[in-house]
Every structure is written in structure tokens, then in C-alpha cells.
Design a protein around this motif. Structure first.
Motif, PDB file in Angstrom:
ATOM      1  N   VAL A   6       0.834  -1.203   0.000  1.00  0.00           N
ATOM      2  CA  VAL A   6       0.000   0.000   0.000  1.00  0.00           C
ATOM      3  C   VAL A   6       0.869   1.254   0.000  1.00  0.00           C
ATOM      4  O   VAL A   6       0.568   2.226  -0.700  1.00  0.00           O
ATOM      5  N   ILE A   7       1.958   1.236   0.748  1.00  0.00           N
ATOM      6  CA  ILE A   7       2.856   2.390   0.783  1.00  0.00           C
ATOM      7  C   ILE A   7       3.442   2.663  -0.598  1.00  0.00           C
ATOM      8  O   ILE A   7       3.481   3.811  -1.055  1.00  0.00           O
ATOM      9  N   PHE A   8       3.882   1.620  -1.294  1.00  0.00           N
ATOM     10  CA  PHE A   8       4.464   1.832  -2.620  1.00  0.00           C
ATOM     11  C   PHE A   8       3.414   2.243  -3.645  1.00  0.00           C
ATOM     12  O   PHE A   8       3.705   3.013  -4.562  1.00  0.00           O
ATOM     13  N   ILE A   9       2.174   1.758  -3.499  1.00  0.00           N
ATOM     14  CA  ILE A   9       1.119   2.187  -4.419  1.00  0.00           C
ATOM     15  C   ILE A   9       0.822   3.674  -4.219  1.00  0.00           C
ATOM     16  O   ILE A   9       0.690   4.421  -5.189  1.00  0.00           O
ATOM     17  N   VAL A  10       0.736   4.105  -2.965  1.00  0.00           N
ATOM     18  CA  VAL A  10       0.496   5.524  -2.679  1.00  0.00           C
ATOM     19  C   VAL A  10       1.658   6.368  -3.187  1.00  0.00           C
ATOM     20  O   VAL A  10       1.447   7.434  -3.786  1.00  0.00           O
ATOM     21  N   LEU A  11       2.877   5.902  -2.989  1.00  0.00           N
ATOM     22  CA  LEU A  11       4.048   6.616  -3.504  1.00  0.00           C
ATOM     23  C   LEU A  11       4.001   6.720  -5.024  1.00  0.00           C
ATOM     24  O   LEU A  11       4.312   7.778  -5.589  1.00  0.00           O
ATOM     25  N   ALA A  12       3.589   5.659  -5.697  1.00  0.00           N
ATOM     26  CA  ALA A  12       3.500   5.685  -7.155  1.00  0.00           C
ATOM     27  C   ALA A  12       2.435   6.662  -7.626  1.00  0.00           C
ATOM     28  O   ALA A  12       2.638   7.392  -8.606  1.00  0.00           O
ATOM     29  N   ILE A  13       1.303   6.707  -6.934  1.00  0.00           N
ATOM     30  CA  ILE A  13       0.236   7.636  -7.320  1.00  0.00           C
ATOM     31  C   ILE A  13       0.682   9.085  -7.120  1.00  0.00           C
ATOM     32  O   ILE A  13       0.475   9.936  -7.997  1.00  0.00           O
ATOM     33  N   ILE A  14       1.328   9.354  -5.996  1.00  0.00           N
ATOM     34  CA  ILE A  14       1.805  10.718  -5.732  1.00  0.00           C
ATOM     35  C   ILE A  14       2.865  11.125  -6.744  1.00  0.00           C
ATOM     36  O   ILE A  14       2.852  12.238  -7.270  1.00  0.00           O
ATOM     37  N   ALA A  16       3.199   9.980  -9.762  1.00  0.00           N
ATOM     38  CA  ALA A  16       2.563  10.147 -11.073  1.00  0.00           C
ATOM     39  C   ALA A  16       1.832  11.483 -11.161  1.00  0.00           C
ATOM     40  O   ALA A  16       1.841  12.134 -12.222  1.00  0.00           O
ATOM     41  N   VAL A  17       1.204  11.890 -10.078  1.00  0.00           N
ATOM     42  CA  VAL A  17       0.494  13.176 -10.068  1.00  0.00           C
ATOM     43  C   VAL A  17       1.468  14.328 -10.285  1.00  0.00           C
ATOM     44  O   VAL A  17       1.171  15.283 -11.012  1.00  0.00           O
ATOM     45  N   PHE A  18       2.633  14.247  -9.668  1.00  0.00           N
ATOM     46  CA  PHE A  18       3.610  15.317  -9.803  1.00  0.00           C
ATOM     47  C   PHE A  18       4.485  15.197 -11.053  1.00  0.00           C
ATOM     48  O   PHE A  18       5.343  16.031 -11.285  1.00  0.00           O
ATOM     49  N   GLY A  19       4.288  14.158 -11.851  1.00  0.00           N
ATOM     50  CA  GLY A  19       4.975  14.059 -13.127  1.00  0.00           C
ATOM     51  C   GLY A  19       6.293  13.309 -13.113  1.00  0.00           C
ATOM     52  O   GLY A  19       7.053  13.390 -14.067  1.00  0.00           O
ATOM     53  N   PHE A  20       6.586  12.580 -12.055  1.00  0.00           N
ATOM     54  CA  PHE A  20       7.810  11.793 -12.004  1.00  0.00           C
ATOM     55  C   PHE A  20       7.501  10.395 -12.533  1.00  0.00           C
ATOM     56  O   PHE A  20       7.224   9.477 -11.762  1.00  0.00           O
ATOM     57  N   GLY A  21       7.554  10.227 -13.831  1.00  0.00           N
ATOM     58  CA  GLY A  21       7.150   8.964 -14.455  1.00  0.00           C
ATOM     59  C   GLY A  21       8.037   7.792 -14.090  1.00  0.00           C
ATOM     60  O   GLY A  21       7.548   6.686 -13.846  1.00  0.00           O
ATOM     61  N   GLY A  22       9.341   8.002 -14.044  1.00  0.00           N
ATOM     62  CA  GLY A  22      10.258   6.917 -13.720  1.00  0.00           C
ATOM     63  C   GLY A  22      10.098   6.417 -12.301  1.00  0.00           C
ATOM     64  O   GLY A  22      10.100   5.218 -12.033  1.00  0.00           O
ATOM     65  N   ILE A  23       9.953   7.352 -11.382  1.00  0.00           N
ATOM     66  CA  ILE A  23       9.774   6.975  -9.977  1.00  0.00           C
ATOM     67  C   ILE A  23       8.439   6.279  -9.793  1.00  0.00           C
ATOM     68  O   ILE A  23       8.334   5.294  -9.057  1.00  0.00           O
ATOM     69  N   ALA A  24       7.401   6.779 -10.476  1.00  0.00           N
ATOM     70  CA  ALA A  24       6.071   6.176 -10.361  1.00  0.00           C
ATOM     71  C   ALA A  24       6.073   4.755 -10.909  1.00  0.00           C
ATOM     72  O   ALA A  24       5.490   3.845 -10.305  1.00  0.00           O
ATOM     73  N   ALA A  25       6.744   4.542 -12.016  1.00  0.00           N
ATOM     74  CA  ALA A  25       6.806   3.196 -12.598  1.00  0.00           C
ATOM     75  C   ALA A  25       7.591   2.252 -11.698  1.00  0.00           C
ATOM     76  O   ALA A  25       7.205   1.089 -11.517  1.00  0.00           O
TER      77      ALA A  25
END
Length: 53
Positions: A6-14, A16-25
Motif C-alpha cells: 500500500v505504501i508503494f502504491i500511494v508513492l507511485a500515485i503521488i 505520477a500526479v507530480f509528473g515523475f514517471g520513472g519513480i512512479a513506474a
């Protein structure tokens, strides 16, 4: 382990919202791996945890 997923999913969503595609992926792929490990361990514990009386 489900908490980490859940922590990594929330981190990925945040990310992605801010535009960090590599970190989100990266965070999403880690969350996916942890989720599948959790499911496998859960199924194993269900099978091994049953005791016949």
C-alpha cells in the motif's frame, strides 16, 4: 507485507500526479511484486495452517 504494498502504491500515485514517471513506474512495479509475494504467502499459510482433528 501488505502494508509495504500500500505504501508503494500511494508513492507511485503521488509521483505520477507530480509528473515523475520513472519513480512512479518503479514504485508501482515494486508494489506489484510485493503484492504477489503477499498473495503466495497467504495461500501457503491457508494450506499449511489447517489442522485435521
Amino acid at each position: 507485507m501488505l502494508r509495504w504494498t500500500v505504501i508503494f502504491i500511494v508513492l507511485a500515485i503521488i509521483a505520477a500526479v507530480f509528473g515523475f514517471g520513472g519513480i512512479a513506474a518503479g514504485a508501482a512495479s515494486i508494489a506489484k511484486v510485493l503484492f504477489f509475494i503477499f498473495i503466495v504467502l497467504f495461500i501457503i499459510s491457508l494450506i499449511m495452517g489447517r489442522k485435521k482433528i
